[in-house]
Design an enzyme around this catalytic site. Structure first.
Site, short mmCIF file in Angstrom:
data_model
loop_
_atom_site.label_atom_id
_atom_site.label_comp_id
_atom_site.label_asym_id
_atom_site.label_seq_id
_atom_site.Cartn_x
_atom_site.Cartn_y
_atom_site.Cartn_z
N HIS A 1 5.30 -8.76 3.07
CA HIS A 1 5.37 -7.75 2.01
C HIS A 1 6.56 -6.81 2.12
O HIS A 1 6.84 -6.05 1.20
CB HIS A 1 4.09 -6.92 1.97
CG HIS A 1 4.05 -5.85 3.03
ND1 HIS A 1 3.71 -6.10 4.32
CD2 HIS A 1 4.34 -4.52 2.97
CE1 HIS A 1 3.78 -4.98 5.03
NE2 HIS A 1 4.17 -4.01 4.24
C1 UD1 Z 1 4.10 0.45 1.26
C2 UD1 Z 1 4.93 1.11 2.37
C3 UD1 Z 1 5.02 0.17 3.56
C4 UD1 Z 1 3.65 -0.29 4.01
C5 UD1 Z 1 2.90 -0.89 2.82
C6 UD1 Z 1 1.51 -1.30 3.20
C7 UD1 Z 1 6.69 2.59 1.48
C8 UD1 Z 1 8.15 2.78 1.30
N1 UD1 Z 1 6.29 1.38 1.93
O1 UD1 Z 1 4.80 -0.69 0.83
O2 UD1 Z 1 5.64 0.85 4.63
O3 UD1 Z 1 3.78 -1.25 5.02
O4 UD1 Z 1 2.83 0.09 1.77
O5 UD1 Z 1 0.98 -2.21 2.29
O6 UD1 Z 1 5.94 3.52 1.27
N2 UD1 Z 1 1.54 -2.82 -6.07
C9 UD1 Z 1 0.48 -3.19 -6.85
N3 UD1 Z 1 -0.74 -2.60 -6.61
C10 UD1 Z 1 -0.92 -1.66 -5.65
C11 UD1 Z 1 0.19 -1.28 -4.86
C12 UD1 Z 1 1.40 -1.86 -5.08
O7 UD1 Z 1 0.60 -4.02 -7.74
O8 UD1 Z 1 -2.06 -1.18 -5.47
C13 UD1 Z 1 2.85 -3.48 -6.27
C14 UD1 Z 1 3.71 -2.81 -7.31
O9 UD1 Z 1 4.43 -3.80 -7.97
C15 UD1 Z 1 4.67 -2.00 -6.48
C16 UD1 Z 1 4.85 -2.85 -5.25
O10 UD1 Z 1 3.58 -3.46 -5.06
O11 UD1 Z 1 5.85 -1.73 -7.14
C17 UD1 Z 1 5.24 -2.12 -4.03
O12 UD1 Z 1 4.32 -1.07 -3.77
P1 UD1 Z 1 4.80 0.25 -2.98
O13 UD1 Z 1 3.66 1.18 -2.84
O14 UD1 Z 1 6.06 0.78 -3.55
O15 UD1 Z 1 5.20 -0.28 -1.55
P2 UD1 Z 1 4.51 -1.35 -0.59
O16 UD1 Z 1 5.31 -2.59 -0.62
O17 UD1 Z 1 3.06 -1.49 -0.82
#
Ligand code: UD1
Length: 357
Positions: A204
């Site tokens: 991820h």
């Molecule tokens: C975040 C943390 C990372 C951690 C991870 C745990 C930051 C910079 N990164 O990364 O350190 O290891 O969480 O999982 O804070 N999305 C969904 N549904 C959700 C959440 C996310 O669809 O409930 C998708 C969205 O497209 C979003 C992408 O995942 O844009 C990334 O989510 P984001 O919260 O920005 O970062 P993570 O990759 O989850």
């Protein structure tokens, strides 16, 4: 003592649960929980609250996804309003996500005491958003809870030893606690329909998901694995691979799973392949060999005797690690005694008392 806890992403729910479990029964403490809404899908958020008995958040900021600045800015705005109202004795932040940074900045700018759980971790790779979040949060925190001796050394090198204390790792507490629950009732947490023998994989990190060549390399290595690969998929990875990668027949993609299901999957896996920080440790705690799909790790204690091998996304290195012999030595006890949460709560209380003198 009033504590405002700021959480928002999956690993933070797991970490905060160990401390909330103590605070809820503590007559001296009132905990107010802010969920930033960084993770919002049912299986990225709600199931963790239910399964880990985390109290319902007092506030949910529902910020959702966005660029780093937009996401962090929206969170800061919401957190600031709550902190001004609540005036807590401590604001407690966990780990290294954008929710951590937002909570830390909002509290410090109001001159409110700030404590950071899982302080002192460094990958020394400033291209990782998490590394920036860690450095800034540690620099501005009043109290730093380091999970390992290595983290303490990192904090000392940055001149932060005076605010730091070595508590052990709340993730170790959590694994010990829930491992017993799984062993008592293993069928309850097993995912049905999966191969008997498999390697467990997760992908991820932005450095892997946002680079198609890295993703292709990973799936090439997975396709040549002698054992099936089970891959609980993060929503960001699912979105990106849906148009770019042909899933090999031996790769079983499943929806994100709960914490206890993940521990159960790890317990029964041959090996673990991951770019997650938390899963590297869980593999180590549960006696599974790990292959880290990154070019460095913060958890250097796991890098001995084949317990954890850093391969990046090079398919040859990954396949060599998959075929390598399992470690023969035991794990080193570098993550505390399973009572990190107790140590953290005690320290918060004693420092609060000191501030009244
Ligand atoms: C975040 C943390 C990372 C951690 C991870 C745990 C930051 C910079 N990164 O990364 O350190 O290891 O969480 O999982 O804070 N999305 C969904 N549904 C959700 C959440 C996310 O669809 O409930 C998708 C969205 O497209 C979003 C992408 O995942 O844009 C990334 O989510 P984001 O919260 O920005 O970062 P993570 O990759 O989850």
């Amino acid at each position: 003592m009033k504590i405002v806890t700021v959480i928002g992403a999956r690993p933070q729910f797991i970490k905060a649960a160990t401390i909330s479990r103590l605070l809820v029964h503590d007559p001296e403490v009132e905990e107010i929980l802010i969920h930033t809404g960084q993770h919002y899908d049912l299986n990225m958020s709600d199931i963790f609250f239910e399964e880990l008995n985390i109290p319902h958040p007092d506030f949910n900021l529902e910020v959702g996804s966005g660029s780093h600045a937009i996401q962090t800015g929206k969170m800061m705005e919401g957190i600031e309003t709550i902190l001004m109202e609540e005036k807590p004795d401590w604001t407690l932040v966990y780990g290294d996500t954008n929710s951590t940074l937002a909570g830390a900045l909002a509290a410090t700018k109001l001159n409110l005491p700030l404590a950071h759980v899982e302080a002192g971790l460094r990958s020394f790779n400033r291209r990782m958003p998490e590394e920036i979040n860690r450095i800034v949060t540690d620099r501005i925190s009043d109290l730093l809870f380091a999970p390992t001796a290595t983290a303490m050394i990192n904090l000392e090198k940055e001149g932060l030893l005076g605010a730091s204390c070595l508590t052990g790792d709340v993730m170790f507490d959590s694994t010990l606690f829930y491992r017993e629950k799984i062993l008592e009732n293993p069928d309850l947490f097993k995912i049905k329909g999966l191969p008997q023998e498999y390697m467990l994989a997760t992908v991820h990190r932005a450095e892997n998901t946002d680079n198609i060549q890295n993703l292709k390399n990973l799936f090439r290595a997975f396709s040549e694995s002698p054992q099936a690969i089970v891959l609980p998929i993060h929503p960001r990875t699912r979105k990106i691979i849906s148009n770019t990668i042909i899933i090999p027949a031996n790769v079983h993609i499943i929806d994100p799973v709960s914490y206890l299901q993940m521990l159960c999957l790890t317990l029964h896996a041959g090996k673990v392949l991951t770019d997650s920080g938390g899963l590297q440790k869980e593999a180590y705690f549960l006696g599974k060999q790990c292959i880290t799909l990154r070019t460095e790790t913060e958890w250097v204690e796991t890098l001995h005797d084949n317990w954890n091998t850093i391969t990046g996304t090079d398919p040859e290195k990954i396949l060599t690690a998959i075929r390598s012999a399992p470690p023969v030595s035991s794990q080193v006890k570098s993550f505390g005694n399973g009572k990190a949460a107790e140590a953290i709560v005690e320290k918060l209380k004693s420092r609060q008392k000191l501030s009244f003198l």
